[in-house]
Design a protein around this motif. Structure first.
Motif, PDB file in Angstrom:
ATOM      1  N   LYS A  72      -1.020  54.992  39.475  1.00  0.00           N
ATOM      2  CA  LYS A  72      -1.850  55.025  38.165  1.00  0.00           C
ATOM      3  C   LYS A  72      -0.393  54.536  37.287  1.00  0.00           C
ATOM      4  CE  LYS A  72      -1.279  60.095  38.766  1.00  0.00           C
ATOM      5  NZ  LYS A  72      -1.746  61.031  38.023  1.00  0.00           N
ATOM      6  N   HIS A  73       1.102  55.165  37.610  1.00  0.00           N
ATOM      7  CA  HIS A  73       2.056  55.159  36.126  1.00  0.00           C
ATOM      8  C   HIS A  73       2.535  53.359  36.410  1.00  0.00           C
ATOM      9  CE1 HIS A  73       4.463  55.672  40.506  1.00  0.00           C
ATOM     10  NE2 HIS A  73       5.153  54.590  39.833  1.00  0.00           N
ATOM     11  N   HIS A  74       2.105  52.600  37.122  1.00  0.00           N
ATOM     12  CA  HIS A  74       2.532  51.582  37.360  1.00  0.00           C
ATOM     13  C   HIS A  74       1.856  51.041  36.108  1.00  0.00           C
ATOM     14  CE1 HIS A  74       4.251  51.338  41.415  1.00  0.00           C
ATOM     15  NE2 HIS A  74       5.515  51.226  40.429  1.00  0.00           N
ATOM     16  N   TRP A  75       0.217  51.199  35.940  1.00  0.00           N
ATOM     17  CA  TRP A  75      -0.863  51.263  35.579  1.00  0.00           C
ATOM     18  C   TRP A  75      -0.696  50.910  33.827  1.00  0.00           C
ATOM     19  CZ3 TRP A  75      -3.659  52.069  31.570  1.00  0.00           C
ATOM     20  CH2 TRP A  75      -4.970  51.336  31.233  1.00  0.00           C
ATOM     21  N   TRP A  76      -0.369  52.327  33.918  1.00  0.00           N
ATOM     22  CA  TRP A  76       0.706  53.190  32.354  1.00  0.00           C
ATOM     23  C   TRP A  76       1.456  52.117  31.980  1.00  0.00           C
ATOM     24  CZ3 TRP A  76      -2.608  54.992  29.202  1.00  0.00           C
ATOM     25  CH2 TRP A  76      -3.406  55.590  29.131  1.00  0.00           C
ATOM     26  N   ILE A  77       2.595  51.778  32.236  1.00  0.00           N
ATOM     27  CA  ILE A  77       4.095  51.101  32.396  1.00  0.00           C
ATOM     28  C   ILE A  77       2.860  49.893  32.090  1.00  0.00           C
ATOM     29  CG2 ILE A  77       5.851  49.630  33.423  1.00  0.00           C
ATOM     30  CD1 ILE A  77       6.056  52.431  35.069  1.00  0.00           C
ATOM     31  N   ILE A 143      -5.725  41.864  46.209  1.00  0.00           N
ATOM     32  CA  ILE A 143      -5.597  42.684  47.415  1.00  0.00           C
ATOM     33  C   ILE A 143      -5.033  44.399  46.937  1.00  0.00           C
ATOM     34  CG2 ILE A 143      -4.486  42.928  50.012  1.00  0.00           C
ATOM     35  CD1 ILE A 143      -4.501  39.529  49.955  1.00  0.00           C
ATOM     36  N   ASN A 144      -3.759  44.208  46.582  1.00  0.00           N
ATOM     37  CA  ASN A 144      -3.589  45.560  46.259  1.00  0.00           C
ATOM     38  C   ASN A 144      -3.919  46.386  45.420  1.00  0.00           C
ATOM     39  OD1 ASN A 144      -1.904  45.554  49.075  1.00  0.00           O
ATOM     40  ND2 ASN A 144      -0.709  43.389  47.575  1.00  0.00           N
ATOM     41  N   CYS A 145      -3.498  45.774  44.021  1.00  0.00           N
ATOM     42  CA  CYS A 145      -3.760  46.794  42.812  1.00  0.00           C
ATOM     43  C   CYS A 145      -5.690  46.989  42.686  1.00  0.00           C
ATOM     44  CB  CYS A 145      -3.134  45.612  41.601  1.00  0.00           C
ATOM     45  SG  CYS A 145      -1.746  45.518  41.705  1.00  0.00           S
ATOM     46  N   ARG A 146      -6.182  46.277  43.446  1.00  0.00           N
ATOM     47  CA  ARG A 146      -7.812  46.402  43.273  1.00  0.00           C
ATOM     48  C   ARG A 146      -8.572  47.741  42.612  1.00  0.00           C
ATOM     49  NH1 ARG A 146     -10.500  44.142  48.119  1.00  0.00           N
ATOM     50  NH2 ARG A 146      -8.723  43.569  48.897  1.00  0.00           N
ATOM     51  N   HIS A 147      -7.989  48.858  42.997  1.00  0.00           N
ATOM     52  CA  HIS A 147      -8.420  49.808  42.840  1.00  0.00           C
ATOM     53  C   HIS A 147      -7.326  51.230  41.399  1.00  0.00           C
ATOM     54  CE1 HIS A 147     -10.939  49.691  46.308  1.00  0.00           C
ATOM     55  NE2 HIS A 147      -9.760  49.696  46.756  1.00  0.00           N
ATOM     56  N   THR A 148      -6.402  49.927  40.976  1.00  0.00           N
ATOM     57  CA  THR A 148      -5.929  50.508  40.075  1.00  0.00           C
ATOM     58  C   THR A 148      -6.042  50.334  39.284  1.00  0.00           C
ATOM     59  OG1 THR A 148      -4.015  50.344  41.257  1.00  0.00           O
ATOM     60  CG2 THR A 148      -3.181  50.851  38.799  1.00  0.00           C
ATOM     61  N   THR A 149      -7.219  50.889  38.042  1.00  0.00           N
ATOM     62  CA  THR A 149      -7.163  51.565  36.570  1.00  0.00           C
ATOM     63  C   THR A 149      -7.274  52.162  35.459  1.00  0.00           C
ATOM     64  OG1 THR A 149     -10.089  52.382  37.536  1.00  0.00           O
ATOM     65  CG2 THR A 149      -9.314  49.981  38.025  1.00  0.00           C
ATOM     66  N   PHE A 150      -8.091  51.887  34.315  1.00  0.00           N
ATOM     67  CA  PHE A 150      -7.804  52.954  33.553  1.00  0.00           C
ATOM     68  C   PHE A 150      -8.688  53.967  34.109  1.00  0.00           C
ATOM     69  CE2 PHE A 150      -9.738  55.169  29.570  1.00  0.00           C
ATOM     70  CZ  PHE A 150      -8.172  55.911  28.953  1.00  0.00           C
ATOM     71  N   TRP A 151      -9.554  53.675  34.993  1.00  0.00           N
ATOM     72  CA  TRP A 151     -10.777  55.229  35.150  1.00  0.00           C
ATOM     73  C   TRP A 151     -10.217  56.015  36.306  1.00  0.00           C
ATOM     74  CZ3 TRP A 151     -12.564  55.454  30.321  1.00  0.00           C
ATOM     75  CH2 TRP A 151     -13.648  54.370  29.454  1.00  0.00           C
TER      76      TRP A 151
END
Length: 153
Positions: A72-77, A143-151
């Motif tokens: 999640k911190h990668h999404w925020w970065i 493949i790897n980031c598909r579950h990383t979202t804002f929600w």
């Protein structure tokens, strides 16, 4: 397209972040103060905001796409990088016009107008990034980031 981006950046008529003179300048009010025949900055900055956001999305979800970059911190970065880039694009273009005096002398433009327009562009890019990462398709092609979202980071 100009009216679409103008209404978007002016928050559908509310325009709380910068003056109407800045809006006229961004619509393309020319230096001779006669008509909207100057550079349509709303359209140019609007398309650059969309492009920067989509390229950053593709970079995170489809190009880098590593197991080390799916927290999640990668999404925020990435969101912070997108917001900063889009703020700088939308701030620097009007700011350079103000500094060079390359606008109609009947318009009153200030640095705070440039900051307000930059903030407006940054907020819209953040909203666009949230929308892009919220929909399953094309996010699930990675493949790897598909579950990383804002929600659900």
């Amino acid at each position: 397209m100009e009216e679409f981006f103008a209404s978007l950046y002016e928050w559908f008529g509310l325009n709380p972040l910068y003056s109407t003179d800045m809006g006229d300048q961004l619509r393309g009010w020319d230096i001779t103060c006669t008509d909207y025949i100057g550079t349509p900055w709303y359209v140019i900055i609007g398309w650059s905001m969309i492009g920067i956001t989509i390229i950053s999305y593709a970079l995170q979800y489809h190009i880098i796409n590593s197991p080390q970059f799916n927290k999640k911190h990668h999404w925020w970065i990435m969101a912070l990088v997108i917001v900063l880039l889009n703020f700088l694009v939308a701030f620097l273009i009007p700011f350079n016009s103000i500094q060079s005096g390359d606008f109609c002398n009947l318009l009153y433009l200030s640095v705070s107008d440039s900051i307000g327009f930059g903030a407006s562009n940054a907020v819209w890019s953040f909203i666009l990034f949230i929308l892009l990462t919220s929909f399953k398709y094309p996010r699930y092609l990675g493949i790897n980031c598909r579950h990383t979202t804002f929600w659900k980071p």
